[in-house]
Design a protein around this motif. Structure first.
Motif, PDB file in Angstrom:
ATOM      1  N   ARG A  96       0.838  -1.192   0.000  1.00 54.01           N
ATOM      2  CA  ARG A  96       0.000   0.000   0.000  1.00 54.01           C
ATOM      3  C   ARG A  96       0.876   1.246   0.000  1.00 54.01           C
ATOM      4  NH1 ARG A  96      -5.653  -1.183   2.902  1.00 54.01           N
ATOM      5  NH2 ARG A  96      -5.837  -3.372   2.283  1.00 54.01           N
ATOM      6  N   LEU A  97       0.463   2.225  -0.764  1.00 52.76           N
ATOM      7  CA  LEU A  97       1.255   3.451  -0.914  1.00 52.76           C
ATOM      8  C   LEU A  97       0.861   4.469   0.154  1.00 52.76           C
ATOM      9  CD1 LEU A  97       3.261   5.142  -2.660  1.00 52.76           C
ATOM     10  CD2 LEU A  97       1.245   5.932  -3.942  1.00 52.76           C
ATOM     11  N   MET A  98       1.876   5.110   0.736  1.00 52.81           N
ATOM     12  CA  MET A  98       1.650   6.245   1.626  1.00 52.81           C
ATOM     13  C   MET A  98       2.621   7.342   1.227  1.00 52.81           C
ATOM     14  SD  MET A  98       1.935   6.691   5.790  1.00 52.81           S
ATOM     15  CE  MET A  98       0.472   5.737   6.153  1.00 52.81           C
ATOM     16  N   SER A  99       2.142   8.578   1.220  1.00 47.80           N
ATOM     17  CA  SER A  99       3.016   9.676   0.822  1.00 47.80           C
ATOM     18  C   SER A  99       2.711  10.936   1.618  1.00 47.80           C
ATOM     19  CB  SER A  99       2.870   9.966  -0.676  1.00 47.80           C
ATOM     20  OG  SER A  99       3.749  11.005  -1.059  1.00 47.80           O
ATOM     21  N   PHE A 100       3.773  11.686   1.906  1.00 49.97           N
ATOM     22  CA  PHE A 100       3.671  13.004   2.526  1.00 49.97           C
ATOM     23  C   PHE A 100       4.051  14.083   1.517  1.00 49.97           C
ATOM     24  CE2 PHE A 100       3.782  10.020   5.868  1.00 49.97           C
ATOM     25  CZ  PHE A 100       3.237  10.595   6.997  1.00 49.97           C
ATOM     26  N   ASP A 101       4.170  13.690   0.271  1.00 51.02           N
ATOM     27  CA  ASP A 101       4.477  14.596  -0.824  1.00 51.02           C
ATOM     28  C   ASP A 101       3.158  15.228  -1.291  1.00 51.02           C
ATOM     29  OD1 ASP A 101       5.004  15.731  -3.351  1.00 51.02           O
ATOM     30  OD2 ASP A 101       6.599  14.290  -3.769  1.00 51.02           O
ATOM     31  N   LEU A 102       3.035  16.548  -1.160  1.00 45.92           N
ATOM     32  CA  LEU A 102       1.778  17.204  -1.485  1.00 45.92           C
ATOM     33  C   LEU A 102       1.410  17.061  -2.959  1.00 45.92           C
ATOM     34  CD1 LEU A 102       1.940  20.462   0.668  1.00 45.92           C
ATOM     35  CD2 LEU A 102       0.730  18.334   1.138  1.00 45.92           C
ATOM     36  N   ARG A 103       2.404  16.898  -3.817  1.00 44.05           N
ATOM     37  CA  ARG A 103       2.086  16.701  -5.218  1.00 44.05           C
ATOM     38  C   ARG A 103       1.435  15.338  -5.437  1.00 44.05           C
ATOM     39  NH1 ARG A 103       6.179  17.499 -10.425  1.00 44.05           N
ATOM     40  NH2 ARG A 103       4.540  17.475 -12.014  1.00 44.05           N
ATOM     41  N   VAL A 104       1.917  14.337  -4.728  1.00 47.30           N
ATOM     42  CA  VAL A 104       1.309  13.003  -4.797  1.00 47.30           C
ATOM     43  C   VAL A 104      -0.128  13.054  -4.296  1.00 47.30           C
ATOM     44  CG1 VAL A 104       1.387  10.661  -3.862  1.00 47.30           C
ATOM     45  CG2 VAL A 104       3.503  11.778  -4.592  1.00 47.30           C
ATOM     46  N   LEU A 105      -0.314  13.675  -3.126  1.00 50.76           N
ATOM     47  CA  LEU A 105      -1.644  13.719  -2.532  1.00 50.76           C
ATOM     48  C   LEU A 105      -2.612  14.530  -3.375  1.00 50.76           C
ATOM     49  CD1 LEU A 105      -0.703  14.161   1.229  1.00 50.76           C
ATOM     50  CD2 LEU A 105      -1.264  12.071  -0.001  1.00 50.76           C
ATOM     51  N   LYS A 451      -3.946  -0.913 -11.009  1.00 52.41           N
ATOM     52  CA  LYS A 451      -5.356  -0.933 -10.654  1.00 52.41           C
ATOM     53  C   LYS A 451      -5.576  -1.818  -9.423  1.00 52.41           C
ATOM     54  CE  LYS A 451      -9.880  -2.241 -12.536  1.00 52.41           C
ATOM     55  NZ  LYS A 451     -10.605  -2.753 -13.719  1.00 52.41           N
ATOM     56  N   GLY A 452      -6.345  -1.307  -8.489  1.00 52.28           N
ATOM     57  CA  GLY A 452      -6.660  -2.066  -7.284  1.00 52.28           C
ATOM     58  C   GLY A 452      -5.762  -1.764  -6.107  1.00 52.28           C
ATOM     59  N   SER A 453      -4.685  -1.009  -6.310  1.00 53.35           N
ATOM     60  CA  SER A 453      -3.773  -0.673  -5.213  1.00 53.35           C
ATOM     61  C   SER A 453      -4.373   0.426  -4.339  1.00 53.35           C
ATOM     62  CB  SER A 453      -2.424  -0.212  -5.758  1.00 53.35           C
ATOM     63  OG  SER A 453      -1.750  -1.274  -6.405  1.00 53.35           O
ATOM     64  N   PHE A 454      -4.079   0.346  -3.049  1.00 50.43           N
ATOM     65  CA  PHE A 454      -4.599   1.311  -2.083  1.00 50.43           C
ATOM     66  C   PHE A 454      -3.575   2.409  -1.818  1.00 50.43           C
ATOM     67  CE2 PHE A 454      -7.027  -2.526  -1.210  1.00 50.43           C
ATOM     68  CZ  PHE A 454      -8.315  -2.044  -1.074  1.00 50.43           C
ATOM     69  N   VAL A 455      -4.088   3.614  -1.622  1.00 48.32           N
ATOM     70  CA  VAL A 455      -3.250   4.765  -1.252  1.00 48.32           C
ATOM     71  C   VAL A 455      -3.764   5.309   0.072  1.00 48.32           C
ATOM     72  CG1 VAL A 455      -2.359   7.017  -1.925  1.00 48.32           C
ATOM     73  CG2 VAL A 455      -2.910   5.316  -3.685  1.00 48.32           C
ATOM     74  N   HIS A 456      -2.895   5.351   1.069  1.00 47.83           N
ATOM     75  CA  HIS A 456      -3.268   5.864   2.387  1.00 47.83           C
ATOM     76  C   HIS A 456      -2.968   7.361   2.442  1.00 47.83           C
ATOM     77  CE1 HIS A 456      -3.976   5.243   6.777  1.00 47.83           C
ATOM     78  NE2 HIS A 456      -3.293   6.369   6.836  1.00 47.83           N
ATOM     79  N   ILE A 457      -3.960   8.160   2.823  1.00 51.83           N
ATOM     80  CA  ILE A 457      -3.805   9.605   2.954  1.00 51.83           C
ATOM     81  C   ILE A 457      -3.649   9.924   4.435  1.00 51.83           C
ATOM     82  CG2 ILE A 457      -4.763  11.854   2.368  1.00 51.83           C
ATOM     83  CD1 ILE A 457      -4.365  10.057  -0.065  1.00 51.83           C
ATOM     84  N   PRO A 458      -2.442  10.237   4.911  1.00 54.19           N
ATOM     85  CA  PRO A 458      -2.211  10.462   6.345  1.00 54.19           C
ATOM     86  C   PRO A 458      -2.574  11.886   6.757  1.00 54.19           C
ATOM     87  CG  PRO A 458      -0.140  10.634   5.169  1.00 54.19           C
ATOM     88  CD  PRO A 458      -1.189  10.330   4.130  1.00 54.19           C
ATOM     89  N   VAL A 459      -3.850  12.121   7.003  1.00 50.63           N
ATOM     90  CA  VAL A 459      -4.330  13.478   7.316  1.00 50.63           C
ATOM     91  C   VAL A 459      -3.547  14.076   8.484  1.00 50.63           C
ATOM     92  CG1 VAL A 459      -6.306  14.795   8.153  1.00 50.63           C
ATOM     93  CG2 VAL A 459      -6.624  13.047   6.383  1.00 50.63           C
ATOM     94  N   GLU A 460      -3.508  13.363   9.605  1.00 45.70           N
ATOM     95  CA  GLU A 460      -2.779  13.854  10.773  1.00 45.70           C
ATOM     96  C   GLU A 460      -1.297  14.034  10.456  1.00 45.70           C
ATOM     97  OE1 GLU A 460      -2.734  12.202  15.231  1.00 45.70           O
ATOM     98  OE2 GLU A 460      -1.277  11.228  13.907  1.00 45.70           O
ATOM     99  N   GLY A 461      -0.735  13.105   9.700  1.00 50.31           N
ATOM    100  CA  GLY A 461       0.686  13.185   9.373  1.00 50.31           C
ATOM    101  C   GLY A 461       1.019  14.415   8.551  1.00 50.31           C
TER     102      GLY A 461
END
Length: 572
Positions: A96-105, A451-461
């Protein structure tokens, strides 16, 4: 002869069943081998940096527990993996993908390729119906357009008399509690502010949203209020196994419901029966007036019905669909705002000097109309003009604005959210990503995702990223809002600069103006009357259950969700 034919038939039937069973098992084995062994080897997220895991180890605990994520996120982003990485979901095979890069988000939250997972939508839909918060695509866009007029600045300001009315009712109830609980020498007492704030915001939305009196501040026996509370109390404490059953085997709940299922279904029937009655009554009243609204008809239900009736008949929502929107707003609007206020009071209790400054600013603010400060009961109110003027004055208080923004930054009601890719995609990055094989995805490069991969959006992070807010990013410091660093000024998320508490993109919260003004009015009403201090011997933790809720450490099971504070009258 007949017996022989019968035996042949059953023998043939048994062979067919056997063949089907073997084919089913074979297909299941192929699916399992592909899931665990084949697909992960070709997953483009495999080569991203990130924490390792054993075969069936999950990182859900690390990424979803608000009690530990500030430290986890800090360690992962600054010491180990950088701003973009992958973690493991239900096992080592689940990247699963997680990013703190604002361009990614920004790409993920604005692209039509990414949607809320069906699991999230089904879970919310089970309790709230098909509302705007769990719809996607054309339906979601149409609903956003329909509800837009209900949350404009003008529409929200028109609801301000309700905010003041309920804030003052809460103040008076707390004043009575302090009188009852205080000794002769000390007028103070300790009680669960989270519960009281939740009752207040529920009442606010009842009037502002439905033109309906729940009167939860005075009596919690009203059937719709009780139904919501029982239903979400069950949901908050649901085990992971129970949630999986609801998601993947919903038929079980209908055929063999347990006691909690029966209570939930009964609560849903109560809410639906009452809601349908409200919609029918309101629509008949509006039709009788030929869409003309009197000054008092400012509730969201009226605005939605008027907007709906203005559409072409083929584009109108049914009563069931209207009710689903109201249920979604009632949950999201009342619960999220209640949590924002609750966490703000918690933080103010821990920083008495900030609390004193805020109280001084509120008390020094001139009142444009003295009648606004007069007491009101559930059947009387001051003029709408006076309340709007007072709301404008409260909104103009700079330190109140800074305190609320900072509380939403460090304690967002929603800890994080998830999106799923509905097609293969290339996600742009603004910060280099060092892959596990040593190769580098440079700035302005792309991450491949299937397709089908999850992306986690770390709001608090994101809210507490040091790159944006500096080395004190995890500290509560309202003064930072008087001189924001350049990194915190763009992009601007709804209502708050570089704070994701109201999300971003097409799924951003449409009611952010409503939430901010309601919270400010309640805080501005309570602070001149009370001093808030931590309850003695109590340590507060954060519990993630759809939203981030407070609990007393070591008492989650027996005490439930609560935030006790010691409250005393303010004496100048």
């Amino acid at each position: 002869m007949e017996c022989s034919i019968t035996l042949q038939f059953f023998w043939l039937f048994a062979k067919v069943v056997g063949v089907l069973a073997v084919l089913g098992i074979a297909r299941g084995l192929v699916w399992l081998v592909n899931l665990l062994l084949v697909a992960p080897r070709f997953d483009p997220l495999r080569n991203l940096p990130g924490p390792d895991a054993a075969a069936f180890q999950s990182h859900f605990g690390e990424v979803n527990d608000p009690d530990i994520t500030p430290e986890i996120y800090h360690d992962w982003t600054t010491k180990q993996f950088g701003k973009t990485f992958r973690y493991h979901g239900f096992g080592r095979h689940d990247y699963r993908l997680m990013s703190f890069d604002l361009r990614v988000l920004s790409h993920v939250l604005t692209s039509s390729v990414y949607e809320k997972p069906w699991q999230t939508r089904r879970y919310l839909g089970r309790l709230l119906g098909r509302g705007v918060f769990n719809m996607e695509g054309a339906e979601h866009r149409a609903l956003r357009k329909l509800i837009g007029p209900a949350f404009t600045s003008q529409a929200v300001k028109a609801m301000s008399p309700i905010f003041f009315q309920k804030a003052e009712e809460l103040r008076d109830r707390w004043d009575a509690l302090v009188s009852a609980g205080g000794s002769v020498s000390s007028s103070s007492t300790t009680f669960d502010v989270a519960h009281w704030i939740s009752r207040t915001t529920f009442d606010v939305f009842g009037l502002a949203g439905l033109d309906y009196h729940f009167n939860a501040l005075h009596d919690e026996s009203e059937e719709v209020y009780s139904a919501y509370r029982r239903m979400f109390a069950i949901s908050d404490k649901s085990s992971q196994l129970r949630v999986l059953k609801q998601l993947y085997l919903p038929i079980v709940e209908k055929i063999w419901p347990d006691e909690k299922d029966k209570i939930t279904q009964k609560c849903l029937r109560t809410i639906r029966d009452c809601g349908m009655g409200l919609i029918q009554t309101k629509r008949e009243a509006i039709m009788a007036e030929k869409f003309d609204f009197c000054a008092e008809e400012k509730d969201i239900l009226s605005l939605l019905i008027k907007s709906n009736l203005s559409n072409e008949p083929s584009n109108r929502l049914s009563d069931t669909e209207l009710l689903d929107q109201l249920s979604s707003f009632l949950f999201a609007g009342s619960d999220s705002t209640a949590l924002a206020i609750t966490w703000c009071l918690h933080l103010l209790s821990q920083y008495p000097e900030i609390q004193d400054r805020l109280r001084a600013e509120i008390m020094a603010a001139p009142s444009p109309d003295a009648t606004v400060a007069s007491k009101r009961n559930s059947t009387s109110s001051v003029s709408s003009t006076s309340s709007v003027m007072q709301a404008d004055a409260i909104e103009a208080l700079p330190f109140l604005d800074a305190v609320l923004r900072e509380a939403l930054r460090v304690s967002p009601p929603v800890h994080g959210t998830v999106r799923v890719a509905t097609a293969d995609d290339l996600i742009p990055v603004s910060t280099p990503v060092v892959l596990r094989n040593g190769k580098i995805i440079h700035e302005d490069g792309h991450i491949r995702i299937r397709k089908g991969s999850f992306v986690h959006i770390p709001v608090e992070g994101i809210n507490m990223a040091e790159e944006t807010w500096g080395p004190d990013a995890r500290e509560f410091n309202p003064d930072r809002w008087s001189a924001l660093p350049a990194s915190a000024q763009t992009p601007s998320f709804p209502g708050l600069a570089n704070v994701m508490s109201f999300s971003f993109g097409h799924a951003a919260c449409p009611g952010w103006r409503f939430a901010l003004l309601e919270a400010k009015v309640i805080l501005a009403t309570l602070l001149p009357q009370f001093v808030f201090r931590p309850a003695e011997g109590v340590e507060i933790g954060k519990y993630n259950s759809v939203m981030t809720r407070p609990f007393v450490r070591d008492h989650l099971e027996d005490g439930g969700i609560q935030l006790p504070l010691r409250i005393e009258r303010y004496v100048d």
